[in-house]
Design a protein around this motif. Sequence first.
Motif, short mmCIF file in Angstrom:
data_model
loop_
_atom_site.label_atom_id
_atom_site.label_comp_id
_atom_site.label_asym_id
_atom_site.label_seq_id
_atom_site.Cartn_x
_atom_site.Cartn_y
_atom_site.Cartn_z
N LEU A 132 0.84 -1.19 0.00
CA LEU A 132 0.00 0.00 0.00
C LEU A 132 0.88 1.24 0.00
O LEU A 132 1.77 1.38 0.84
N TYR A 133 0.60 2.14 -0.93
CA TYR A 133 1.36 3.37 -1.08
C TYR A 133 0.46 4.55 -0.72
O TYR A 133 -0.67 4.65 -1.20
N ALA A 134 0.97 5.44 0.11
CA ALA A 134 0.23 6.65 0.48
C ALA A 134 0.43 7.71 -0.61
O ALA A 134 1.53 7.89 -1.12
N TYR A 135 -0.64 8.42 -0.92
CA TYR A 135 -0.63 9.47 -1.94
C TYR A 135 -0.88 10.79 -1.22
O TYR A 135 -1.97 11.04 -0.71
N ASP A 136 0.15 11.61 -1.16
CA ASP A 136 0.06 12.91 -0.46
C ASP A 136 -0.37 13.96 -1.47
O ASP A 136 0.43 14.40 -2.30
N LEU A 137 -1.63 14.38 -1.39
CA LEU A 137 -2.23 15.28 -2.38
C LEU A 137 -3.09 16.32 -1.67
O LEU A 137 -4.31 16.33 -1.83
N PRO A 138 -2.48 17.20 -0.89
CA PRO A 138 -3.29 18.12 -0.08
C PRO A 138 -4.14 19.08 -0.89
O PRO A 138 -5.17 19.55 -0.39
N VAL A 139 -3.78 19.39 -2.13
CA VAL A 139 -4.57 20.33 -2.92
C VAL A 139 -5.97 19.79 -3.17
O VAL A 139 -6.94 20.55 -3.27
N SER A 140 -6.13 18.47 -3.24
CA SER A 140 -7.43 17.85 -3.48
C SER A 140 -8.05 17.26 -2.22
O SER A 140 -9.26 17.26 -2.05
N VAL A 141 -7.19 16.73 -1.35
CA VAL A 141 -7.67 16.00 -0.18
C VAL A 141 -7.84 16.92 1.03
O VAL A 141 -8.60 16.61 1.96
#
Length: 309
Positions: free
Chosen positions: A135-144
């Motif tokens: 499992l890979y974490a996706y760091d996407l604060p602009v959307s999340v």
Amino acid sequence: MSTATALTGVIPPVCTPLTPDFAVDTASLTRLLDHLLAGGVDGLFVLGSTSEVAYLPDAHRRVVLDTVVGHVAGQVPVLAGVIDMTTLRVLDHVRAAVDAGVDGLVATAPFYARTHPVEIALHFRTIAAAAGLPLYAYDLPVSVHSKLPGDLLLDLAGEGVLAGLKDSSGDEGGFRNVLLGRRERDGLAGFSVLTGSELTVDSALWMGADGVVPGLGNVDPHGYTRLYRAAAAGDWAAARTEQERLVRLFDLVTVGRGRMGHGSSALGAFKAALYLRGVIAHPTTAVPQIPLDDAEIAAVGKYLAAAGL
């Protein structure tokens, strides 16, 4: 469930070609996969932001999974986004992805409802326990709207929950701190740290990143593999030269700005470039994104020509 060896190299987030009536264009998708594999990529990431995952109904997602896994047939690892608002919804996507036969999963923090780091940790632990895949974490604060704290990521990696990180936060200081933390903590050599920035790959690799997940890699996979191979060989001058060419090519994402949102312009430009290169049959993007017009598509062609494509 982490992996013993970090995932490395160029792992493009695969565009999802659509027909004019918004069905998945599987013939174009298989051509795109062949284009990427011929470009020497090291893995594929489907159902991410560049794949328009937020716009695709579940039936479309399943068509993408089955098409990609069946066509790639183990040539490179296939990671699948299981991105949704909350954990129980994500688990539905996990079951579909595992059933399709993917090699790993990619998830963001929960969104819509704002979450605390303790809740984010529970989210990732629950997904990992259900999946039995890296499992890979996706760091996407602009959307999340949640920035994944570096210490939390490293703690979860130490527990064996996370196999890696795709960082699209734009926070290069935070990204470097994750790399430093991985180096300083015991047992994290297999935790893969990947940049999602198309424009600073050479810098990220120099800092110690394991690879890149570039949306622009759909358009020019050969360029990103040249960049990565040059960096791996320690030829930083060649890596910088290739990076600077790709920076200029990336300007194609601006062709529609002002008439539409940045996302419509960027994803529309990637698809227009693939259409002009003869890879996909239609440059259609999912509604409510605004399509590029003929003049904007022609402008994309000028960027391709300037980049030698």
